[in-house]
Design an enzyme around this catalytic site. Structure first.
Site, mmCIF file in Angstrom:
data_model
loop_
_atom_site.group_PDB
_atom_site.id
_atom_site.type_symbol
_atom_site.label_atom_id
_atom_site.label_comp_id
_atom_site.label_asym_id
_atom_site.label_seq_id
_atom_site.Cartn_x
_atom_site.Cartn_y
_atom_site.Cartn_z
ATOM 1 C CB ILE A 13 12.493 2.595 5.827
ATOM 2 C CG1 ILE A 13 12.307 1.074 5.886
ATOM 3 C CG2 ILE A 13 13.959 2.932 5.525
ATOM 4 C CD1 ILE A 13 12.549 0.349 4.573
ATOM 5 C CB THR A 125 12.534 -3.449 -2.944
ATOM 6 O OG1 THR A 125 12.570 -4.799 -2.491
ATOM 7 C CG2 THR A 125 11.575 -3.380 -4.126
ATOM 8 C CG ASP A 126 15.779 -7.650 -1.939
ATOM 9 O OD1 ASP A 126 14.578 -7.378 -1.860
ATOM 10 O OD2 ASP A 126 16.383 -8.346 -1.086
ATOM 11 C CD GLU A 127 9.905 -8.278 -2.223
ATOM 12 O OE1 GLU A 127 8.894 -8.436 -2.918
ATOM 13 O OE2 GLU A 127 9.910 -8.395 -0.997
ATOM 14 C CE1 TYR A 151 6.673 -2.835 -2.304
ATOM 15 C CE2 TYR A 151 7.989 -4.842 -2.410
ATOM 16 C CZ TYR A 151 7.870 -3.503 -2.091
ATOM 17 O OH TYR A 151 8.940 -2.819 -1.564
ATOM 18 C CE LYS A 155 9.593 0.448 -4.151
ATOM 19 N NZ LYS A 155 9.446 1.791 -3.507
ATOM 20 C CG ASN A 180 13.363 -9.037 3.392
ATOM 21 O OD1 ASN A 180 13.760 -9.283 2.261
ATOM 22 N ND2 ASN A 180 12.142 -9.306 3.800
ATOM 23 N N PRO A 206 2.479 -17.801 12.260
ATOM 24 C CG PRO A 206 1.154 -16.224 11.153
ATOM 25 C CD PRO A 206 1.919 -16.444 12.407
ATOM 26 C CE1 TYR A 208 1.780 -16.223 5.553
ATOM 27 C CE2 TYR A 208 3.201 -14.991 4.074
ATOM 28 C CZ TYR A 208 2.127 -15.040 4.945
ATOM 29 O OH TYR A 208 1.403 -13.905 5.196
ATOM 30 N NE ARG A 215 11.812 -12.746 1.303
ATOM 31 C CZ ARG A 215 11.507 -13.770 0.490
ATOM 32 N NH1 ARG A 215 12.428 -14.633 0.109
ATOM 33 N NH2 ARG A 215 10.270 -13.920 0.039
ATOM 34 N NE ARG A 274 4.122 -13.133 0.874
ATOM 35 C CZ ARG A 274 5.053 -12.326 1.399
ATOM 36 N NH1 ARG A 274 6.240 -12.218 0.821
ATOM 37 N NH2 ARG A 274 4.808 -11.632 2.487
ATOM 38 C CE LYS A 275 -3.854 -16.667 -4.297
ATOM 39 N NZ LYS A 275 -4.927 -15.896 -4.923
HETATM 40 P P1 NAD Z 1 5.790 1.435 5.225
HETATM 41 O O1 NAD Z 1 4.613 0.731 4.650
HETATM 42 O O2 NAD Z 1 6.139 1.211 6.652
HETATM 43 O O3 NAD Z 1 5.579 3.031 5.051
HETATM 44 C C1 NAD Z 1 5.080 3.585 3.880
HETATM 45 C C2 NAD Z 1 4.723 5.048 4.189
HETATM 46 O O4 NAD Z 1 4.276 5.658 2.963
HETATM 47 C C3 NAD Z 1 3.603 5.213 5.206
HETATM 48 O O5 NAD Z 1 3.938 6.207 6.134
HETATM 49 C C4 NAD Z 1 2.399 5.636 4.365
HETATM 50 O O6 NAD Z 1 1.484 6.452 5.073
HETATM 51 C C5 NAD Z 1 3.080 6.398 3.235
HETATM 52 N N1 NAD Z 1 2.294 6.449 2.007
HETATM 53 C C6 NAD Z 1 1.672 5.395 1.393
HETATM 54 N N2 NAD Z 1 1.018 5.837 0.292
HETATM 55 C C7 NAD Z 1 1.234 7.172 0.208
HETATM 56 C C8 NAD Z 1 0.842 8.175 -0.721
HETATM 57 N N3 NAD Z 1 0.059 7.895 -1.781
HETATM 58 N N4 NAD Z 1 1.270 9.439 -0.517
HETATM 59 C C9 NAD Z 1 2.048 9.746 0.560
HETATM 60 N N5 NAD Z 1 2.437 8.849 1.479
HETATM 61 C C10 NAD Z 1 2.035 7.573 1.304
HETATM 62 O O7 NAD Z 1 6.995 1.101 4.277
HETATM 63 P P2 NAD Z 1 8.548 0.845 4.599
HETATM 64 O O8 NAD Z 1 8.742 -0.563 4.947
HETATM 65 O O9 NAD Z 1 9.005 1.916 5.501
HETATM 66 O O10 NAD Z 1 9.169 1.068 3.145
HETATM 67 C C11 NAD Z 1 9.504 2.371 2.692
HETATM 68 C C12 NAD Z 1 10.062 2.286 1.291
HETATM 69 O O11 NAD Z 1 11.214 1.448 1.269
HETATM 70 C C13 NAD Z 1 9.094 1.694 0.267
HETATM 71 O O12 NAD Z 1 9.237 2.405 -0.938
HETATM 72 C C14 NAD Z 1 9.564 0.249 0.088
HETATM 73 O O13 NAD Z 1 9.269 -0.225 -1.193
HETATM 74 C C15 NAD Z 1 11.057 0.423 0.291
HETATM 75 N N6 NAD Z 1 11.771 -0.762 0.810
HETATM 76 C C16 NAD Z 1 11.327 -1.389 1.929
HETATM 77 C C17 NAD Z 1 12.047 -2.467 2.448
HETATM 78 C C18 NAD Z 1 11.608 -3.192 3.702
HETATM 79 O O14 NAD Z 1 12.198 -4.210 4.056
HETATM 80 N N7 NAD Z 1 10.599 -2.717 4.414
HETATM 81 C C19 NAD Z 1 13.212 -2.908 1.789
HETATM 82 C C20 NAD Z 1 13.624 -2.246 0.622
HETATM 83 C C21 NAD Z 1 12.903 -1.159 0.158
HETATM 84 O O1 DAU Z 2 13.177 -7.599 0.217
HETATM 85 C C1 DAU Z 2 12.748 -6.293 0.481
HETATM 86 C C2 DAU Z 2 11.261 -6.334 0.753
HETATM 87 O O2 DAU Z 2 11.116 -6.930 2.042
HETATM 88 C C3 DAU Z 2 10.595 -4.963 0.732
HETATM 89 O O3 DAU Z 2 10.688 -4.433 -0.558
HETATM 90 C C4 DAU Z 2 9.120 -5.073 1.139
HETATM 91 O O4 DAU Z 2 8.544 -3.780 1.234
HETATM 92 C C5 DAU Z 2 9.045 -5.742 2.494
HETATM 93 O O5 DAU Z 2 7.692 -5.966 2.831
HETATM 94 C C6 DAU Z 2 9.793 -7.086 2.478
HETATM 95 O O6 DAU Z 2 9.102 -8.065 1.645
HETATM 96 P P1 DAU Z 2 8.970 -9.604 2.076
HETATM 97 O O7 DAU Z 2 7.796 -10.174 1.403
HETATM 98 O O8 DAU Z 2 10.262 -10.320 1.937
HETATM 99 O O9 DAU Z 2 8.721 -9.378 3.659
HETATM 100 P P2 DAU Z 2 7.677 -10.031 4.672
HETATM 101 O O10 DAU Z 2 8.060 -9.534 6.031
HETATM 102 O O11 DAU Z 2 6.268 -9.875 4.254
HETATM 103 O O12 DAU Z 2 8.042 -11.579 4.585
HETATM 104 C C7 DAU Z 2 9.352 -12.043 4.838
HETATM 105 C C8 DAU Z 2 9.338 -13.550 4.614
HETATM 106 O O13 DAU Z 2 8.534 -14.158 5.643
HETATM 107 C C9 DAU Z 2 8.716 -13.963 3.307
HETATM 108 O O14 DAU Z 2 9.403 -15.092 2.798
HETATM 109 C C10 DAU Z 2 7.284 -14.357 3.682
HETATM 110 C C11 DAU Z 2 7.440 -14.889 5.085
HETATM 111 N N1 DAU Z 2 6.268 -14.711 5.979
HETATM 112 C C12 DAU Z 2 5.745 -13.447 6.100
HETATM 113 C C13 DAU Z 2 4.660 -13.209 6.900
HETATM 114 C C14 DAU Z 2 4.061 -11.829 7.021
HETATM 115 C C15 DAU Z 2 5.737 -15.761 6.707
HETATM 116 O O15 DAU Z 2 6.245 -16.906 6.609
HETATM 117 N N2 DAU Z 2 4.660 -15.530 7.493
HETATM 118 C C16 DAU Z 2 4.072 -14.309 7.629
HETATM 119 O O16 DAU Z 2 3.051 -14.180 8.365
#
Ligand code: NAD
Ligand code: DAU
Length: 366
Positions: A13, A125-127, A151, A155, A180, A206, A208, A215, A274-275
């Site tokens: 992001i 995050t919504d989580e 996680y 957050k 998500n 895979p 779960y 989501r 997933r647990k």
């Molecule tokens: P990501 O895992 O793709 O990227 C995380 C980045 O943070 C990486 O570039 C990593 O190198 C950097 N990082 C990790 N630890 C660090 C540290 N100690 N110091 C400096 N940099 C560090 O994550 P993302 O999916 O892009 O998510 C970004 C943010 O948005 C997170 O805070 C996450 O909680 C939040 N968020 C994500 C989602 C989603 O669906 N992915 C949804 C809502 C909120």
């Molecule tokens: O809701 C926002 C969150 O979305 C962010 O805060 C997190 O950073 C981001 O990782 C994401 O969390 P989720 O756990 O919802 O995302 P993930 O892609 O890991 O999984 C999405 C759904 O799919 C969840 O119900 C678990 C399921 N899943 C995931 C994986 C990786 C599977 O069924 N199989 C898989 O292999």
């Protein structure tokens, strides 16, 4: 001219957000502070590196003394994306989540205060709100905080530290909470890029448990626009939710991916759940619409088609990402799951809740 410090700007992001800033704020200067963990990848920013208004600093948010000088002049706005972001990894080992998401956020808040940063934006995050039952209304900004995974708890802890910094020290803070995300440059540990890239190689998908977890899928561009308006126009101390009114089960998302790639359903494997798996998330964003004039623009149909096309066109990017350490990760997380026979609901012996009591919207566990 605004000076931005973006943490975690080499991740999924964060890199999309930096691209948005470079394109839509032509006078602004941007520093990207990122530790380049397994999830950080400077290739996500190839089109941005040459911009004279952009600079990269390698550093850990938990150790400001090491990068304070390199960051240069005090930023006006700090947008804090940096985090450990994958739920499955937090179940495997929560320690890096505490170090970066909790200690790192507090350390960064202290640094921002010392330096006189004008606005601190915490990207959350919504989580943090926990899990919804099937008929519950979507989460709103005043919903109770009830995280279920390490996680989510890390957050939520960070959000509370941000709130405390505002109340105690008068730091100007804004918290955004989003559902998500999907889109280009997402690390293939997350559901959509994992399924797209596995399916492209005719590998197993895979899913779960029963795959009926829900989501609220939002395109990363919509999330990034939300963070930008919240940073520029958000009220101090306020929380803003972003969602897309786009609730889908995981099975529905996987089936959409297969249809877009013209691949068979026989690739789907129901595996051990997933647990503590949260059953349903959905985000209410009426407040963000009213206060910020924000709403999602990308439909799931458009966004998913564009995302699948991106992974098709950028096979080199994800082939590199999926080599080396990724292979060890994938084996550790999936080898045993995939060895077990596939079942209708992924949990032949334990029923739909799975071996470790995945949630069926039991928000009363709050
Ligand atoms: P990501 O895992 O793709 O990227 C995380 C980045 O943070 C990486 O570039 C990593 O190198 C950097 N990082 C990790 N630890 C660090 C540290 N100690 N110091 C400096 N940099 C560090 O994550 P993302 O999916 O892009 O998510 C970004 C943010 O948005 C997170 O805070 C996450 O909680 C939040 N968020 C994500 C989602 C989603 O669906 N992915 C949804 C809502 C909120
Ligand atoms: O809701 C926002 C969150 O979305 C962010 O805060 C997190 O950073 C981001 O990782 C994401 O969390 P989720 O756990 O919802 O995302 P993930 O892609 O890991 O999984 C999405 C759904 O799919 C969840 O119900 C678990 C399921 N899943 C995931 C994986 C990786 C599977 O069924 N199989 C898989 O292999």
């Amino acid at each position: 001219m605004t000076r931005w410090l973006v943490t975690g700007g080499a991740g999924f992001i964060g890199s999309n957000f930096i691209r948005l800033l470079v394109n839509e704020r032509p006078a602004d200067e941007i520093v990207n502070l990122d530790l380049l963990t397994y999830a950080g990848n400077l290739e996500n920013l190839v089109d941005v590196h040459e911009s004279p208004r952009y600079a990269f600093v390698k550093g850990d948010v938990s150790t400001p003394a090491e990068w304070d000088d390199a960051v240069g002049a005090t930023p006006d706005v700090l947008v804090h994306f940096a985090a450990e972001s994958h739920v499955d990894r937090s179940i495997d080992d929560a320690t890096p989540f505490l170090r970066t998401n909790v200690i790192g956020t507090q350390t960064l808040l202290d640094w921002a205060r010392r330096r006189g940063v004008r606005t601190f934006v915490q990207v959350s995050t919504d989580e943090v709100y926990g899990s919804l039952r099937p008929d519950d209304p979507p989460f709103v900004e005043t919903s109770p905080i009830a995280p279920n995974s390490p996680y989510a708890a890390s957050k939520a802890s960070a959000d509370l530290l941000v709130r405390a910094a505002a109340e105690t020290h008068g730091l100007r803070t804004v918290i955004t909470r989003c559902s998500n995300n999907y889109g280009p440059y997402q690390f293939p540990e997350k559901l959509l890029p994992l399924m797209i890239t596995n399916a492209m190689r005719d590998g197993e998908l895979p899913v779960y448990g029963d795959g009926q977890q829900v989501r609220d899928w939002i395109h990363v561009d919509d999330h990034c626009r939300g963070v930008l308006v919240a940073a520029e126009r958000g009220r101090p101390g306020q929380v803003y939710n972003f969602g897309a009114s786009s609730e889908q089960t995981n099975m529905s998302m996987v089936e959409r991916v297969l249809a877009l790639l013209d691949k068979p359903r026989t690739l789907i494997r129901h595996v051990e759940d997933r647990k503590g798996h949260d059953r349903r998330y959905a985000m209410g964003y009426d407040f963000s619409r009213a206060e910020l004039g924000w709403e999602p623009r990308v439909t799931l149909e458009q966004g998913l088609a564009a995302t699948v096309a991106w992974y098709r066109e950028n096979e080199e990017w994800w082939t590199r990402v999926k080599s080396g350490a990724y292979r060890e990760y994938y084996d550790r997380m999936y080898a045993e799951r995939l060895r077990a026979p596939s079942t209708a609901n992924g949990s032949a012996d334990e029923g739909v809740t799975g071996a470790h009591g995945a949630r069926d919207g039991d928000s009363d566990s709050q």
